[in-house]
Write a protein that holds these residues in place. Sequence first.
Motif, PDB file in Angstrom:
ATOM      1  N   THR A   6     -16.988-114.409 -61.210  1.00  0.00           N
ATOM      2  CA  THR A   6     -16.850-115.836 -61.507  1.00  0.00           C
ATOM      3  C   THR A   6     -16.689-116.601 -60.204  1.00  0.00           C
ATOM      4  N   ALA A   7     -16.779-117.930 -60.303  1.00  0.00           N
ATOM      5  CA  ALA A   7     -16.596-118.775 -59.116  1.00  0.00           C
ATOM      6  C   ALA A   7     -15.205-118.599 -58.530  1.00  0.00           C
ATOM      7  N   ASP A   8     -14.197-118.452 -59.394  1.00  0.00           N
ATOM      8  CA  ASP A   8     -12.828-118.308 -58.899  1.00  0.00           C
ATOM      9  C   ASP A   8     -12.641-117.016 -58.108  1.00  0.00           C
ATOM     10  N   ASP A   9     -13.424-115.983 -58.424  1.00  0.00           N
ATOM     11  CA  ASP A   9     -13.327-114.728 -57.679  1.00  0.00           C
ATOM     12  C   ASP A   9     -13.649-114.926 -56.202  1.00  0.00           C
ATOM     13  N   ILE A  10     -14.500-115.895 -55.897  1.00  0.00           N
ATOM     14  CA  ILE A  10     -14.919-116.136 -54.517  1.00  0.00           C
ATOM     15  C   ILE A  10     -13.758-116.632 -53.668  1.00  0.00           C
ATOM     16  N   LEU A  11     -12.786-117.313 -54.275  1.00  0.00           N
ATOM     17  CA  LEU A  11     -11.693-117.920 -53.532  1.00  0.00           C
ATOM     18  C   LEU A  11     -10.505-116.989 -53.328  1.00  0.00           C
ATOM     19  N   VAL A  12     -10.498-115.854 -54.025  1.00  0.00           N
ATOM     20  CA  VAL A  12      -9.298-115.020 -54.068  1.00  0.00           C
ATOM     21  C   VAL A  12      -8.863-114.532 -52.693  1.00  0.00           C
ATOM     22  N   ARG A  19      -9.715-121.495 -47.982  1.00  0.00           N
ATOM     23  CA  ARG A  19      -9.906-121.871 -49.390  1.00  0.00           C
ATOM     24  C   ARG A  19     -10.193-123.366 -49.516  1.00  0.00           C
ATOM     25  N   ARG A  20      -9.514-124.157 -48.681  1.00  0.00           N
ATOM     26  CA  ARG A  20      -9.748-125.605 -48.709  1.00  0.00           C
ATOM     27  C   ARG A  20     -11.188-125.933 -48.332  1.00  0.00           C
ATOM     28  N   VAL A  21     -11.760-125.150 -47.401  1.00  0.00           N
ATOM     29  CA  VAL A  21     -13.161-125.341 -47.041  1.00  0.00           C
ATOM     30  C   VAL A  21     -14.065-124.963 -48.206  1.00  0.00           C
ATOM     31  N   ALA A  22     -13.789-123.801 -48.818  1.00  0.00           N
ATOM     32  CA  ALA A  22     -14.693-123.249 -49.828  1.00  0.00           C
ATOM     33  C   ALA A  22     -14.671-123.997 -51.148  1.00  0.00           C
ATOM     34  N   GLU A  23     -13.508-124.490 -51.561  1.00  0.00           N
ATOM     35  CA  GLU A  23     -13.410-125.062 -52.906  1.00  0.00           C
ATOM     36  C   GLU A  23     -13.871-126.510 -52.975  1.00  0.00           C
ATOM     37  N   GLN A  24     -14.352-127.072 -51.856  1.00  0.00           N
ATOM     38  CA  GLN A  24     -14.901-128.434 -51.863  1.00  0.00           C
ATOM     39  C   GLN A  24     -16.354-128.374 -51.405  1.00  0.00           C
ATOM     40  N   GLY A  38     -12.295-116.795 -38.875  1.00  0.00           N
ATOM     41  CA  GLY A  38     -13.008-116.554 -40.134  1.00  0.00           C
ATOM     42  C   GLY A  38     -13.882-117.709 -40.578  1.00  0.00           C
ATOM     43  N   LYS A  39     -14.521-118.392 -39.623  1.00  0.00           N
ATOM     44  CA  LYS A  39     -15.341-119.545 -39.990  1.00  0.00           C
ATOM     45  C   LYS A  39     -16.576-119.144 -40.797  1.00  0.00           C
ATOM     46  N   THR A  40     -17.211-118.028 -40.408  1.00  0.00           N
ATOM     47  CA  THR A  40     -18.389-117.594 -41.164  1.00  0.00           C
ATOM     48  C   THR A  40     -18.002-117.232 -42.592  1.00  0.00           C
ATOM     49  N   ARG A  41     -16.864-116.607 -42.739  1.00  0.00           N
ATOM     50  CA  ARG A  41     -16.356-116.272 -44.070  1.00  0.00           C
ATOM     51  C   ARG A  41     -16.130-117.546 -44.888  1.00  0.00           C
ATOM     52  N   ALA A  42     -15.530-118.553 -44.260  1.00  0.00           N
ATOM     53  CA  ALA A  42     -15.215-119.793 -44.971  1.00  0.00           C
ATOM     54  C   ALA A  42     -16.479-120.514 -45.433  1.00  0.00           C
ATOM     55  N   ILE A  43     -17.475-120.643 -44.549  1.00  0.00           N
ATOM     56  CA  ILE A  43     -18.643-121.446 -44.923  1.00  0.00           C
ATOM     57  C   ILE A  43     -19.573-120.696 -45.871  1.00  0.00           C
ATOM     58  N   THR A  44     -19.668-119.354 -45.736  1.00  0.00           N
ATOM     59  CA  THR A  44     -20.495-118.627 -46.711  1.00  0.00           C
ATOM     60  C   THR A  44     -19.839-118.646 -48.089  1.00  0.00           C
ATOM     61  N   HIS A  45     -18.515-118.582 -48.138  1.00  0.00           N
ATOM     62  CA  HIS A  45     -17.823-118.683 -49.426  1.00  0.00           C
ATOM     63  C   HIS A  45     -17.946-120.099 -49.982  1.00  0.00           C
ATOM     64  N   ARG A  46     -18.016-121.106 -49.121  1.00  0.00           N
ATOM     65  CA  ARG A  46     -18.224-122.487 -49.585  1.00  0.00           C
ATOM     66  C   ARG A  46     -19.573-122.604 -50.285  1.00  0.00           C
ATOM     67  N   TRP A  52     -21.983-120.756 -57.566  1.00  0.00           N
ATOM     68  CA  TRP A  52     -21.374-120.140 -58.744  1.00  0.00           C
ATOM     69  C   TRP A  52     -20.687-121.162 -59.644  1.00  0.00           C
ATOM     70  N   SER A  53     -20.200-122.249 -59.048  1.00  0.00           N
ATOM     71  CA  SER A  53     -19.539-123.272 -59.862  1.00  0.00           C
ATOM     72  C   SER A  53     -20.520-124.261 -60.472  1.00  0.00           C
ATOM     73  N   GLY A  54     -21.795-124.164 -60.099  1.00  0.00           N
ATOM     74  CA  GLY A  54     -22.807-125.051 -60.652  1.00  0.00           C
ATOM     75  C   GLY A  54     -22.949-126.359 -59.911  1.00  0.00           C
ATOM     76  N   ALA A  55     -22.335-126.499 -58.735  1.00  0.00           N
ATOM     77  CA  ALA A  55     -22.440-127.752 -57.976  1.00  0.00           C
ATOM     78  C   ALA A  55     -23.855-127.959 -57.457  1.00  0.00           C
ATOM     79  N   TYR A  56     -24.552-126.861 -57.139  1.00  0.00           N
ATOM     80  CA  TYR A  56     -25.935-126.963 -56.678  1.00  0.00           C
ATOM     81  C   TYR A  56     -26.596-125.593 -56.795  1.00  0.00           C
ATOM     82  N   PRO A  57     -27.933-125.562 -56.924  1.00  0.00           N
ATOM     83  CA  PRO A  57     -28.647-124.272 -56.949  1.00  0.00           C
ATOM     84  C   PRO A  57     -28.796-123.728 -55.530  1.00  0.00           C
ATOM     85  N   ALA A  58     -28.894-122.427 -55.411  1.00  0.00           N
ATOM     86  CA  ALA A  58     -28.923-121.790 -54.094  1.00  0.00           C
ATOM     87  C   ALA A  58     -30.107-122.249 -53.254  1.00  0.00           C
TER      88      ALA A  58
END
Length: 695
Positions: A6-12, A19-24, A38-46, A52-58
Amino acid sequence: MTVPGTADDILVALDPDQRRVAEQPLGPMCVLAGAGSGKTRAITHRIAFGVWSGAYPAHRVLAVTFTARAAGEMRTRLRGLGVPGAQARTFHAAALRQLQYFWPQAVGGAPPEVLGHKAPAVAEAAGRLRLRTDRTELRDLAAEIEWAKVNMLTPETYPAAARRESRQPAGYEPTAVARLMQTYEEVKGERHVIDFEDVLLLMVGILAEHPQIAAAIRDQYRHFVVDEYQDVNTVQQQLLDLWVGGRKDICVVGDPAQTIYSFTGASPRHLLGFAKAHPDADVVRLVRNYRSSPQVVQLANTVLAAAPGANPVRLQAAGEPGPDPRVTRYDDDVAEAAGIAAQIGKFVASGQEAAGIAILFRTNAQSEAIENALASAGLPYLVRGGERFFSRTEVRQAILLLRGAARSDDVSMPLGRVVRDVLSGAGWTPEPPSASGATRERWESLQALVHLADDLSAADPELRLPALVAELDRRIAEQHAPTVQGVTLASLHAAKGLEWDIVFLAGCSDGLLPISVAEGPDRIEEERRLLYVGLTRARREIRLSWAGARGQGGRATRRMSRFLLPAAGLLGMAREEGGPGRSRAAGKPKKRKVCRGCGGELATAAERKIGRCEACPPTYDEATFEALREWRLATAKEQEVPAYVVFTDATLTAIAEGTPSDTAELGRIAGVGPAKLERYGPDVLRILGSSAETR
């Protein structure tokens, strides 16, 4: 990496700032990310959270960065997060793809080819203007043309800008460089080719002049992520603005403290001014350093804190404690290289993998002494910035063999054994060769493929040879090379974005750090940031060193880098502690060496090299020595280098006194490394052989 459910799994697994970067995933965002945070981790999770949350298609996402390796890493991580459709490319790769697609529509006909290297075209332009240039000057002039183009300067506007910046590449006045630029453009036009900067400039022009093409690209890509934003130059920023088209879904990530490419036109002003240009942007700081030990982080912070002005990111250590950093002073560059090799030998003997160690330096000229020392110690190494892994002859041959064997894969044998059998046809052996240099590097390349097969097989026991070949093809496309076992040698610029367990930073003296040609406060501060980048490459341990003199037996005129003075306490030394021949870290005197003639202590590095003091008469044959000197002089003139570059007097004396009879004996003489042995060995042995026959 496990694909999220799920989308929430990405933030765990993210820290609060990541997390603040990824969830917006929507709207403008500026991420000020410190080294190892961990900038690459943050932006790829964003990106993944947005999909996954449906904000935009890949397929509506374009992430851009500056190296093929970084883009490949982003694609790998995005696949692992279940969003393989998101595009991650370098600026040039993205622009070239667009240029090739839209060229028939915008210009007509087939798009021009892209020059692999500027030097031949620059040389032809210089020849037409009757400018006599050597290889170094051509390189400097080609770099100046790049600087002018990324700053969107024309031959007409270049002279004024160059005078403002006090630029005089290869000693040429701005007007002469402007004429060269114009002629260079004429050469390219006649050949119907463009260079890498033209790719960006042409796309800027096409997007500005063809609204329908700009609209098509903006419809394709609606969400942008820009990594290493502190390295953006003028033309890249203009292209980015045209891609985005005034919309707000853009996330930029960077670190002003890692701005080290101003010579290419890069500037942190775009990163630092992002919040002003986008008043509604959310600014997030990533400050937890997960890469380095607290000791390394403290040293890096201390070096950077001495810079004038406020740094927006001060690192907070989150890693496990490690050894205290230390600095060692040596007599000369050769002694420094030998000391570093000796320390690395102890690390490797204790079980540390050579691939987890790096030696970093300011200039590529520092590499030769270090390579010689490592080769003499029997330590494998690779020079970063050389030929790409997948471009090496032995790697291409090995992959061809694997591809052929995949058609008749023997499933009754383990994958690792199959790969070993196949690669034996390319020269792989179970044990490394005793030879060093190119022979050892070839074996290490093949061994890296063996290790990759083992790693992939361990992760998926059902994996077979066709799947391995497919994985190699993917890695070739992404320039995602496997790890080669060997100590990494790299310039500080080439080390950006990489990391190792243990880092040796050589040449920490004024004149190298900062480099002597760095003039003015801005250039000096960029040198400080370069040291900061080098320090933050270390995961567990950092060891620094410098030499009092360049050549053996030379006067000790150097001083420790001014950048390290504020950190003297952290390095366990007083500011002017130690002296020639004494390690500032350990405080132990050098081992006493005596003259083989009189038994007296040898006082200088040159005496220690030949094993004889100046008071004792030489033991070599005068005619042999003179023959070697005449050969050295002729060779130096032919290569247009000083005689000492071929061999120093001390090395020449050691050769004449040792009278080696074969390459193995010659290679054991101090100052005769693998490169010089290969280049000069046959001539030296011929001279020695001829002299022996006439005696």
